[in-house]
Design an enzyme around this catalytic site. Structure first.
Site, PDB file in Angstrom:
ATOM      1  N   LEU A 159       9.274 -19.853 -50.453  1.00  0.00           N
ATOM      2  CA  LEU A 159      10.011 -18.664 -50.013  1.00  0.00           C
ATOM      3  C   LEU A 159      10.577 -18.815 -48.603  1.00  0.00           C
ATOM      4  O   LEU A 159      11.358 -17.975 -48.161  1.00  0.00           O
ATOM      5  CB  LEU A 159       9.121 -17.418 -50.100  1.00  0.00           C
ATOM      6  CG  LEU A 159       8.678 -17.032 -51.514  1.00  0.00           C
ATOM      7  CD1 LEU A 159       7.811 -15.778 -51.470  1.00  0.00           C
ATOM      8  CD2 LEU A 159       9.872 -16.825 -52.443  1.00  0.00           C
ATOM      9  N   ASP A 218       8.675 -25.093 -58.544  1.00  0.00           N
ATOM     10  CA  ASP A 218       8.926 -25.799 -57.275  1.00  0.00           C
ATOM     11  C   ASP A 218      10.283 -25.371 -56.713  1.00  0.00           C
ATOM     12  O   ASP A 218      11.067 -26.182 -56.214  1.00  0.00           O
ATOM     13  CB  ASP A 218       8.870 -27.319 -57.443  1.00  0.00           C
ATOM     14  CG  ASP A 218       8.809 -28.058 -56.107  1.00  0.00           C
ATOM     15  OD1 ASP A 218       8.625 -27.400 -55.067  1.00  0.00           O
ATOM     16  OD2 ASP A 218       8.971 -29.296 -56.109  1.00  0.00           O
TER      17      ASP A 218
END
EC number: 3.5.2.3
Length: 428
Positions: free
Chosen positions: A59, A303
């Site tokens: 993130l 991922d």
């Protein structure tokens, strides 16, 4: 109390049923349900799944908000059908203290698009030299249970052993980025025929496989849990299969891109195909699909690795490694696993919701679609086919390897504890 009636959905791909949501929970599941004042969602022909759970998301916040934030990343997650994501620790500053993991956790709570469970670093600063505050991160408000130096390998066997011993005390798990650093110095792509022809530094399969072999033996020795991130080679599959046959407590993930793409794409020199671990051969791709189908590989994890335009719009050697994946993951799994007959939709739910929630101890997620359970749900139009257009992504970054590629399936609705985060393909 709000009421939502999902009418005629194929729950986990089975026979059509109605699902009634009242407030934050599933009130009932059956045929011919009705409810006064309920909002009706016509779902005939669509598949209803438990909300997806991603055990491996980047993130980028704090520190690299130019590529992603908790808000944009969780909006991307909701668009892809996810109700929970685990946020990797390689931020700036690194998520190696209780303070940083609590910051990420609270940002997820504030935005409300999906639950964010921070992953704590194994070592201070991801430097591989000293264990981070594992206990403090676990006892913090974020309740961290998964620890990883992802992006870097915990290559010191003594440090890895100590981490495995430490997390055992509270049922945690160490998620290893399996990459022997000396064997991958200067590596640019998979080591093989294509790397030799292109003259690019090769990334040998044994660099991954040797670390996995060491770590499953360490996990057996100390009686702890180890999780293998983004497994990418046929040899790695065989090592994990052997470890499981010995009763070693190991789980493994595969990314959507490693189920579909091969190193032949690197011939284009397009940095969008540069990723860690690298795209492998067709033989590896087929072995990964078979292993995901037979349970050797436990889960699919994205991922999701967003990068700003300038980090990918450059020559291959200078480009960052990684691909965005939250908004395309389910479509890639449909193409590679469902449409090939390797998995049914119940199998997809197991590998993209039930099992990742179990590995990460994600409370309230990965639960059955049945009365009394939290209403974390995803509705998928499996008949849809369309070209991927990154201009429409919710993610702040656009580094997808699928631009212009036709993929099947589209998430139309996502509900987080009964609250719609995505309706008719549009974020609320």
């Amino acid at each position: 109390m709000s009421k939502i009636l999902i009418r005629g959905a194929k729950v986990l791909g089975g026979e059509p049923q109605d699902v009634l949501i009242e407030g934050s929970q599933i009130a009932s599941v059956g045929v011919g349900l009705s409810a006064d004042g309920a909002e009706v969602v016509e779902a005939a022909g669509k598949v209803l799944l438990p909300g997806l759970v991603d055990l491996h998301t980047h993130l980028r916040e704090p520190g690299r908000e130019d590529s992603e934030t908790v808000l944009t990343g969780t909006r991307a997650a909701a668009s892809g059908g996810y109700t929970a994501v685990f946020a990797m620790a390689n931020t700036f500053p690194v998520a190696d203290t209780a303070g940083v993991v609590e910051q990420v956790y609270r940002l997820g709570q504030e935005h409300g698009y999906c639950d964010v469970q921070p992953i704590g670093a194994v070592t201070v600063g991801l430097e591989g030299k000293k264990l981070a505050e594992l206990g403090a991160m676990h006892e913090s408000a974020a309740g961290v249970t998964v620890f990883s130096d992802d992006g870097k390998c915990v290559d010191d066997a003594v440090i890895m052993r100590r981490a495995l011993e430490y997390v055992k005390a509270f049922g945690g798990v160490v998620a290893q980025h399996a990459q022997e650093p000396r064997l991958t110095e200067g590596a640019q792509m998979n080591e093989g025929v294509v790397s030799a022809e292109l003259g690019l530094g090769g990334w040998p399969a044994v660099a991954e496989e040797s670390i996995i072999a060491r770590d499953v033996l360490l996990a057996e020795h100390v009686g702890s849990r180890v999780h293998i991130c983004h497994l990418s080679t046929a040899g790695s599959v065989e090592i994990v299969r052997w470890a499981k046959s010995r009763g070693i407590d190991v789980t493994a993930e595969v990314t959507p891109h490693h189920l579909l793409l091969t190193d032949e794409l690197v011939r284009s020199y397009n940095p969008v195909y540069k990723v860690n671990p690298p795209l492998r051969t067709e033989r590896d791709v087929l072995a990964l699909r078979a292993a995901l189908a037979d349970g050797t590989i436990d889960i699919v994890a994205t991922d999701h690795a967003p990068h700003p335009h300038e980090d990918k719009d450059c020559e291959w050697a200078a480009a960052a490694m990684g691909m965005v994946g939250l908004e395309t993951a389910l479509s890639v799994v449909q193409e590679t696993m469902v449409e090939t007959g390797l998995l049914d939709w119940a199998g997809v739910a197991e590998r993209m919701s039930f099992k990742p929630a179990e590995i990460g101890r994600a409370k309230g997620h990965g639960r059955p679609v049945s009365a009394g359970e939290p209403a974390n749900l995803t509705l998928v139009d499996t008949a849809y086919r369309g070209s991927v257009d990154p201009a429409g992504f919710a993610s702040r970054s656009r580094n997808t390897p699928y631009e212009g590629r036709e993929l099947p399936g589209r998430v139309t609705h996502t509900w987080l504890r009964g609250k719609a985060t995505l309706v008719d393909g549009k974020l609320t």
